[in-house]
Enzyme design. Structure first.
Site, PDB file in Angstrom:
ATOM      1  N   TYR A   1     -14.787   4.961   9.587  1.00 10.28           N
ATOM      2  CA  TYR A   1     -13.331   4.829   9.502  1.00 10.28           C
ATOM      3  C   TYR A   1     -12.676   5.309  10.794  1.00 10.28           C
ATOM      4  O   TYR A   1     -11.865   4.599  11.401  1.00 10.28           O
ATOM      5  CB  TYR A   1     -12.777   5.628   8.317  1.00 10.28           C
TER       6      TYR A   1
ATOM      7  N   SER B   1      -4.710   7.298  13.509  1.00 14.94           N
ATOM      8  CA  SER B   1      -5.079   8.477  12.730  1.00 14.94           C
ATOM      9  C   SER B   1      -5.499   9.621  13.638  1.00 14.94           C
ATOM     10  O   SER B   1      -6.033   9.415  14.725  1.00 14.94           O
ATOM     11  CB  SER B   1      -6.246   8.115  11.801  1.00 14.94           C
TER      12      SER B   1
ATOM     13  N   GLY C   1       0.822  -1.203   0.000  1.00 17.47           N
ATOM     14  CA  GLY C   1       0.000   0.000   0.000  1.00 17.47           C
ATOM     15  C   GLY C   1       0.856   1.253   0.000  1.00 17.47           C
ATOM     16  O   GLY C   1       2.087   1.204  -0.004  1.00 17.47           O
TER      17      GLY C   1
ATOM     18  N   LYS D   1     -10.533   3.198  14.031  1.00 20.53           N
ATOM     19  CA  LYS D   1      -9.234   3.544  14.617  1.00 20.53           C
ATOM     20  C   LYS D   1      -9.351   3.668  16.138  1.00 20.53           C
ATOM     21  O   LYS D   1      -8.483   3.204  16.886  1.00 20.53           O
ATOM     22  CB  LYS D   1      -8.698   4.832  14.005  1.00 20.53           C
TER      23      LYS D   1
END
Length: 342
Positions: A152, A127, A12, A156
């Site tokens: 999302y 994040s 990635g 996290k």
């Protein structure tokens, strides 16, 4: 003898750049990816830069038997860097179950295997979304965790809690949570960079594709925020600087002389906030290429403004963001030109 690090999501965007930095720092990398948002050509790019092709397994981290095979095949794995995750805020609002399955089950599998195989620690790709919209800027690691405004971001937060609970229960390994701000740019060689599949979900690849004429125009989501020019403000960090932070975290985690806690948290950012419109203007200035763009409505899940206080990472990890925004944007444009020349 080289220490072996398992890198999930290793082909990635951030995983590939971190693999390069790990190999150049003398680590042996075992890489795993399912190519859901990358491809095998990334391995060629890593090899061109470093002269070393990482040991690679095409596998999904949610596949427990496959991951068990990797750990059993490499009993010398001393640390894990866990990148593998679905990562687009907007998509997570539309496909929440995909995000909960991919992002949480993969971590549970890893932590169970780490305990079973005696792995010494994990660096977790977290994040700044865990802070939500902070009450105080710049945001420090002591800022309260706000209610997530996207699935999302929630994954996290949940994963951080899972790691914290495992450590508290005496897991026997260390963990470092790196809370990234907004990674952008590409390796200066232009052999690796951000490679979205289909329509880009992130700002910079959409911007560079628009500049290259692949996309008609870039949408700026909102110009009515409480910021100087009305567009959202973010802390944009060069991906190579971010990759180097992972090497610093691995060193700290594996160093027997380090007196750090079993669980540590670091913000990884530049400490400077830049608006979306400022970013577009800077790109146009340094490249000489115009970016057709228009203002559209706000996007669900977006935070108004956030940037890091990176002093803890500077002082404790001995790491600091070094590259300028102009050079970072130039690297992204060189990468886009490389892709267009293929």
């Amino acid at each position: 003898m080289k220490q072996t690090i398992l890198v999930t999501g290793g082909t990635g965007y951030i995983g590939s750049h971190t693999t390069v930095e790990l190999q150049q720092a003398g680590y042996h990398v075992v890489s795993v990816d399912n190519f859901s948002n990358s491809n095998a050509a990334v391995l060629d790019g890593i090899e061109k830069i470093t002269g070393i092709r990482p040991d690679f397994y095409e596998a999904d981290c949610n596949d427990m038997p496959a991951m068990e095979h990797i750990f059993a095949s490499h009993p010398d794995i001393v640390g894990v860097i866990h990148f593998a995750a679905s990562k687009a805020v907007g998509e997570s609002v539309q496909k929440p179950l995909k995000y909960y399955r991919n992002n949480i089950l993969s971590l549970l599998n890893l932590l169970e295997l780490m305990a079973r195989f005696g792995t010494r620690g994990i660096v977790f790709s977290s994040s700044c979304t865990v802070y939500g919209q902070p009450d105080v800027l710049p945001v420090t690691e002591d800022a309260p965790i706000q209610e997530a405004i996207s699935p999302y971001g929630n994954t996290k937060q949940i994963n951080e809690e899972i790691i914290r609970d495992a450590i508290h229960a005496g897991a026997g390994y260390k963990a470092i949570l790196l809370r990234y701000f907004n990674p952008i740019g590409a390796h200066p060689s232009a052999h690796i960079g951000e490679l979205p599949i289909g329509v880009p979900q992130n700002l910079i690849p959409y911007l560079t594709q628009t500049a290259a004429g692949i996309r008609a125009e870039l949408s700026v989501f909102g110009d009515d925020y409480n910021t100087p020019d009305g567009s959202c403000i973010r802390d944009y960090i060069y991906v190579v600087d971010l990759a180097k932070a992972h090497v610093a975290a691995i060193r700290r985690m594996l160093c027997a002389e380090t007196n750090g806690d079993a669980l540590e948290v670091f913000n990884i950012g530049t400490g400077a906030g830049v608006s979306v419109l400022e970013l577009i203007n800077t790109f146009e200035k340094v490249t000489g290429v115009s970016v057709p763009h228009r203002i559209v409505g706000r996007r669900e899940g977006d935070i108004e403004q956030v940037w890091a206080d990176p002093r803890k990472a500077n002082e404790v990890l001995g790491w600091k963001a070094e590259e300028t925004l102009s050079n970072t944007l130039l690297s992204a444009w060189r990468w886009q030109q490389h892709l267009s020349d293929r």
